[in-house]
Design an enzyme around this catalytic site. Structure first.
Site, mmCIF file in Angstrom:
data_model
loop_
_atom_site.group_PDB
_atom_site.id
_atom_site.type_symbol
_atom_site.label_atom_id
_atom_site.label_comp_id
_atom_site.label_asym_id
_atom_site.label_seq_id
_atom_site.Cartn_x
_atom_site.Cartn_y
_atom_site.Cartn_z
ATOM 1 N N GLU A 1 0.886 -1.100 0.123
ATOM 2 C CA GLU A 1 -0.023 0.191 -0.139
ATOM 3 C C GLU A 1 0.897 1.194 0.064
ATOM 4 O OE1 GLU A 1 -3.878 1.619 2.377
ATOM 5 O OE2 GLU A 1 -3.175 -0.401 2.863
ATOM 6 N N LYS B 1 -3.377 -2.298 -9.257
ATOM 7 C CA LYS B 1 -3.309 -1.116 -8.412
ATOM 8 C C LYS B 1 -4.469 -0.642 -8.237
ATOM 9 C CE LYS B 1 -0.066 3.000 -7.881
ATOM 10 N NZ LYS B 1 1.043 3.777 -8.558
ATOM 11 N N ASP C 1 10.676 8.645 -9.475
ATOM 12 C CA ASP C 1 10.504 8.161 -8.027
ATOM 13 C C ASP C 1 11.307 6.713 -8.127
ATOM 14 O OD1 ASP C 1 9.867 7.770 -5.285
ATOM 15 O OD2 ASP C 1 7.904 6.725 -5.803
ATOM 16 N N GLY D 1 0.505 5.863 -0.716
ATOM 17 C CA GLY D 1 -0.263 7.145 -0.632
ATOM 18 C C GLY D 1 -1.337 7.063 -1.348
ATOM 19 N N MET D 2 -1.449 6.674 -2.806
ATOM 20 C CA MET D 2 -2.481 6.748 -3.664
ATOM 21 C C MET D 2 -3.351 5.549 -3.553
ATOM 22 S SD MET D 2 -1.244 9.147 -6.769
ATOM 23 C CE MET D 2 -2.999 9.093 -7.465
ATOM 24 N N VAL E 1 -1.792 -2.305 -3.884
ATOM 25 C CA VAL E 1 -1.556 -3.203 -5.023
ATOM 26 C C VAL E 1 -1.696 -4.451 -4.639
ATOM 27 C CG1 VAL E 1 0.061 -4.317 -6.405
ATOM 28 C CG2 VAL E 1 0.234 -1.718 -5.810
#
Length: 170
Positions: free
Chosen positions: A17, A38, A129, A19-20, A23
């Site tokens: 898991e 996701k 990222d 922030g958005m 999965v």
């Protein structure tokens, strides 16, 4: 757990898991294969987060390379907006580093990561990222995952704001 996914996907377990969203490992019953799904968190769904989620799917759909996780499907219109990816049944680079991987093995992984990044950069995709948790390894093949903060060079469709931190600070 998402409950509004198409019936072809059967959720098996949560993999992680962020922030958005979360999965999940799922079975694609139509194609008889494991997939990673996701799912955007319902409590953060807004026009802006849906736009970001759709940007991630569009960016991933443009990139096909052996060292990048493949996108299979996207649905931003359901009650459980989701992206379906290739499932990598292996480990991530963070765990491999903590397990005392050999330098020659790490060199091979990094060469593969560089090849995946080169393919992305050739078509104008910048990941933004890249971290050990987003490098997945299965059967000695490294794959870059999580293009949620990626952007196309010269395109400002992903909304970022001055002073707002996205991604993983550490």
């Amino acid at each position: 757990m998402p409950n509004n996914l198409p019936p072809r996907y059967e959720i098996e377990k949560k993999l992680g898991e962020g922030g958005m969203g979360a999965v999940f490992l799922a079975k694609d019953k139509e194609l008889n294969r494991s997939v990673a799904i996701k799912v955007l968190k319902r409590e953060i769904v807004s026009r802006e987060t849906l736009d970001r989620f759709e940007d991630e799917a569009r960016i991933c759909s443009q990139l096909s390379h052996p060292n990048v996780v493949s996108l299979y499907d996207f649905d931003g219109s359901s009650n459980d907006p989701h992206i379906v990816f290739e499932y990598i049944d292996g480990t991530d680079l963070r765990r491999l580093l903590q397990g005392g991987a050999q330098p020659r093995d790490l060199l091979q992984i990094m060469l593969q990561v560089c090849q995946g990044l080169e393919a992305a950069h050739e078509i104008g995709i910048v990941h933004r990222d890249l971290k050990p948790e987003n490098i997945l390894i299965m059967n000695d093949v490294a794959k870059i995952a999580d293009f949620g903060l990626a952007k196309l060079a010269g395109v400002t469709s992903v909304k970022t704001k001055t002073g707002v931190l996205l991604g993983t600070p550490h």
